[in-house]
Design a protein around this motif. Structure first.
Motif, mmCIF file in Angstrom:
data_model
loop_
_atom_site.group_PDB
_atom_site.id
_atom_site.type_symbol
_atom_site.label_atom_id
_atom_site.label_comp_id
_atom_site.label_asym_id
_atom_site.label_seq_id
_atom_site.Cartn_x
_atom_site.Cartn_y
_atom_site.Cartn_z
ATOM 1 N N GLU A 100 39.841 34.319 30.543
ATOM 2 C CA GLU A 100 40.053 32.892 30.762
ATOM 3 C C GLU A 100 41.156 32.369 29.834
ATOM 4 N N TYR A 101 41.057 32.777 28.550
ATOM 5 C CA TYR A 101 42.125 32.446 27.607
ATOM 6 C C TYR A 101 42.595 33.747 27.000
ATOM 7 N N GLY A 102 43.815 34.149 27.327
ATOM 8 C CA GLY A 102 44.385 35.352 26.719
ATOM 9 C C GLY A 102 44.083 36.628 27.480
ATOM 10 N N GLN A 103 44.188 37.742 26.749
ATOM 11 C CA GLN A 103 44.112 39.074 27.343
ATOM 12 C C GLN A 103 43.132 39.937 26.588
ATOM 13 N N ASP A 104 42.636 40.949 27.261
ATOM 14 C CA ASP A 104 41.838 41.960 26.586
ATOM 15 C C ASP A 104 42.200 43.311 27.194
ATOM 16 N N SER A 105 41.719 44.407 26.607
ATOM 17 C CA SER A 105 42.011 45.741 27.123
ATOM 18 C C SER A 105 40.759 46.591 27.099
ATOM 19 N N LEU A 106 40.788 47.610 27.957
ATOM 20 C CA LEU A 106 39.749 48.638 27.972
ATOM 21 C C LEU A 106 40.450 49.984 27.924
ATOM 22 N N GLU A 107 39.742 50.990 27.396
ATOM 23 C CA GLU A 107 40.306 52.335 27.319
ATOM 24 C C GLU A 107 39.319 53.361 27.859
ATOM 25 N N GLY A 130 38.213 40.612 36.558
ATOM 26 C CA GLY A 130 39.310 41.222 35.799
ATOM 27 C C GLY A 130 38.878 42.468 35.039
ATOM 28 N N THR A 131 37.717 42.387 34.421
ATOM 29 C CA THR A 131 37.227 43.525 33.643
ATOM 30 C C THR A 131 36.949 44.716 34.556
ATOM 31 N N ALA A 132 36.257 44.444 35.658
ATOM 32 C CA ALA A 132 35.905 45.542 36.578
ATOM 33 C C ALA A 132 37.160 46.139 37.217
ATOM 34 N N ALA A 133 38.144 45.300 37.539
ATOM 35 C CA ALA A 133 39.374 45.825 38.141
ATOM 36 C C ALA A 133 40.103 46.738 37.159
ATOM 37 N N ALA A 134 40.102 46.374 35.873
ATOM 38 C CA ALA A 134 40.716 47.242 34.860
ATOM 39 C C ALA A 134 39.950 48.567 34.774
ATOM 40 N N ALA A 135 38.624 48.492 34.859
ATOM 41 C CA ALA A 135 37.797 49.708 34.830
ATOM 42 C C ALA A 135 38.143 50.620 36.005
#
Ligand code: AMP
Length: 177
Positions: A100-107, A130-135
């Motif tokens: 919602e505000y900013g960015q995060d990352s997953l590895e 967004g989180t699931a799409a990155a996963a």
């Protein structure tokens, strides 16, 4: 024997304005806290995806981990941790996504899955997606196939589903407003 639990919504607690004003946090700790409810939730997710014959569950840190272990045990699958930056010790792929505000990352570890593997993504909650799409992107970078994404809770009004394509999507509780 008591009747199987079909409605998990009464085991979720709405916490207004957490972690910041305007967000209603869906607290799953009441569901986790009662042995028969926690077990039933994992059992039902397992039955939703059993027919896909998953080889692995890729669980999103940290609440996805709570369900991933039990699912692996029930379906004889391996566990793939998807973690916040800097937590995984081996070589990783990384994906950033919008919050919602900013960015995060997953590895993910580069060797956590491979072509031929059939992977189910697991997390506690689908919001904007967004989180699931990155996963999904991380798992696909290993060459493995994503065969489903499964959640305990889905916030329908945020339409996270629209970011997920090419596999089944399951959730135990769908919240409409
Ligand atoms: P999103 O990327 O917007 O789909 O957000 C999903 C991730 O953020 C999941 O890992 C959830 O645990 C967490 N999350 C987002 N919104 C909420 C909420 N209202 N209640 C609890 N967790 C949430």
């Amino acid at each position: 024997m008591s009747a199987p639990i079909t409605d998990f919504s009464s085991y979720l607690r709405d916490v207004p304005d957490f972690p910041k004003p305007g967000i209603t946090f869906k607290d799953i700790t009441p569901l986790l806290n009662q042995a028969e409810v926690f077990t039933a939730a994992i059992d039902q997710i397992a039955e939703q995806v059993r027919h896909l014959r998953p080889t692995h569950f890729a669980a999103i840190e940290s609440r996805g981990f709570l369900f991933g272990g039990g699912l692996c045990e029930r379906l004889g699958a391996g566990f793939v941790p998807l973690r916040k930056p800097g937590k995984l010790p081996w070589k990783t792929y990384s994906e950033s996504y919008q919050l919602e505000y900013g960015q995060d990352s997953l590895e993910i570890h580069v060797d956590a899955a491979a072509p031929g593997d059939r992977v189910v993504i697991i997390d506690d909650l689908l919001a904007t997606g967004g989180t699931a799409a990155a996963a999904v992107n991380l798992v696909r970078r290993t060459g493995a196939e994503v065969v489903a994404a499964a959640f305990v809770v889905e916030l329908d009004f945020l339409d996270g589903r629209s970011k997920l394509h090419g596999f089944e999507i399951h959730s135990l509780v769908r919240v409409s407003d």
